[in-house]
Enzyme design. Sequence first.
Site, mmCIF file in Angstrom:
data_model
loop_
_atom_site.group_PDB
_atom_site.id
_atom_site.type_symbol
_atom_site.label_atom_id
_atom_site.label_comp_id
_atom_site.label_asym_id
_atom_site.label_seq_id
_atom_site.Cartn_x
_atom_site.Cartn_y
_atom_site.Cartn_z
ATOM 1 N N SER A 249 7.655 9.017 11.388
ATOM 2 C CA SER A 249 6.408 8.334 11.051
ATOM 3 C C SER A 249 6.189 7.002 11.747
ATOM 4 O O SER A 249 5.171 6.352 11.522
ATOM 5 C CB SER A 249 6.302 8.155 9.530
ATOM 6 O OG SER A 249 6.149 9.409 8.911
ATOM 7 N N LYS B 273 1.660 -1.555 6.671
ATOM 8 C CA LYS B 273 1.397 -0.254 6.064
ATOM 9 C C LYS B 273 1.286 -0.426 4.549
ATOM 10 O O LYS B 273 1.996 -1.252 3.954
ATOM 11 C CB LYS B 273 2.534 0.700 6.426
ATOM 12 C CG LYS B 273 2.344 2.154 6.031
ATOM 13 C CD LYS B 273 3.516 2.982 6.550
ATOM 14 C CE LYS B 273 3.420 4.434 6.170
ATOM 15 N NZ LYS B 273 4.560 5.232 6.706
ATOM 16 N N SER C 228 3.315 9.162 9.195
ATOM 17 C CA SER C 228 2.353 8.722 8.207
ATOM 18 C C SER C 228 1.906 7.268 8.424
ATOM 19 O O SER C 228 1.038 6.780 7.719
ATOM 20 C CB SER C 228 2.979 8.849 6.805
ATOM 21 O OG SER C 228 4.089 7.962 6.663
#
Length: 486
Positions: free
Chosen positions: A193, A89, A169
Amino acid sequence: MQNERLERIRDEWLEEASIREMQEKMEKGDVTAEELTVMYLSRISEYGRNVNAVLEVNPDALQIARQLDYERQVKGARSPLHGIPVLLKDNMDTGDKMHTSCGSLALADHYAAEDAFLVKKLREAGAVILGKTNMTEWANFMSDKMTNGYSSRGGQVKSPYGQFDCGGSSSGAAVAVAANLAAASVGTETTGSIIEPAVQNSLVGIKPTVGAISRAGVIPLSVTQDIPGPLARDVESALLMFREMVGEDPADPVTSLSDVWEGRDWEACLDPDALNGARIGVARNIFENEADSRIQDLFDRKLDVLKACGAEIIDDIDLGVMENDLGYDVLMHEFKAAVNAYLGKTPASNPIRTLSDVIEFNSQHPEETLKFGQNMLEQSDRTSGTLTERAYLEALERNRHLSSEVALERAFREHDISALVFPQSHGLSFGAAAGYPGVAVPAGKTEEGEPFGIAFYGRAFAEPLLIGFACAFEQREKGRVKPPNE
């Protein structure tokens, strides 16, 4: 692809291959780490734009893979991750030629000085860091109007399953693995997330106990709730990623608690009989007014699968708290303090030193950065950044008490259960606020083709137990759904 052999392997075998299967093929000499990397890069080039999940590719990936192939020949494999291409990420520092931006144009030119601790651990294990994934900008704490998976730097992440929510996210990290652009990835969770994008993309997601994996070198949202964790297509692959990232880091003192697992035989967690005799709780009032009848009916069918695995379902547990009771006051205060601390320690070449600088940059580039506004950034910036406000301290104490003592610990104790199970992304706020673990596992799809999953939640450092439950369910249900043909 120009290489017909690799094209055949990619199309006929790589698509849903597990990390274990990749490792076995490399040990036999049937494929190399460099070839795995080439195949994933070709997959990203041909399909990646359809889902917009990969933000940046590591220019050194092929060279790293080649070096690891040579090392395998000379010394043998370092770990089950040796030569395995994985994605990170875009809030995780890498001290290489890739940027770390949290999806923000304000940090689009930011190079971290060194690897985050978890990235060092992955490299030491022999993983090939393939690239960075798109994400919801500022971990979905920029605007309350922002869609899951959108960032001003990367645009909109799209579900490979159709017109469905990609989750947030860690959306890009999940979509990339679901769409077979990498063997696995690492996301982060503050409140949902990892769990949410996992269930939305038919993946296994491990949201660890706060303290299991270091947060040092990860662009933060919350000092009390943030935690990185793996996303993979099967339980074993997620476990192999997870165990290599676990460990004590002096820069994140709470990780000393992970010593509880010293000497742990992680392979023993992969027990197809783990659910036999387990008492699993269901708190229906948490989701009965939010989940539609289709989801509830599908969930009930999955409870029957748990029963077939030998589990005893303890139904209609009242947690005494609703998810909305926890609120966002803790995050609103912690965000400014955490982000300012991170930005203030970045190399001097980075002109963005504070949250105020981020807001000012966005204000100066509204066309590119403010599609959804930045009201949450602005609200957080109005706090002191010192974490001394009474509103913050009272919210912190309240949330920890309600989520841990009132909701989870009381349920575990009074009903003698080993875990709670919820459909989709319901119920995740309790584990998030308490810092407790959760494991999501695929459980098929809806009639419309949207992936469906369930998630197990347990006490602090109960990951071995939850991974076992997920493994047992996976073996019987085989609920992973491939995306439809593009």
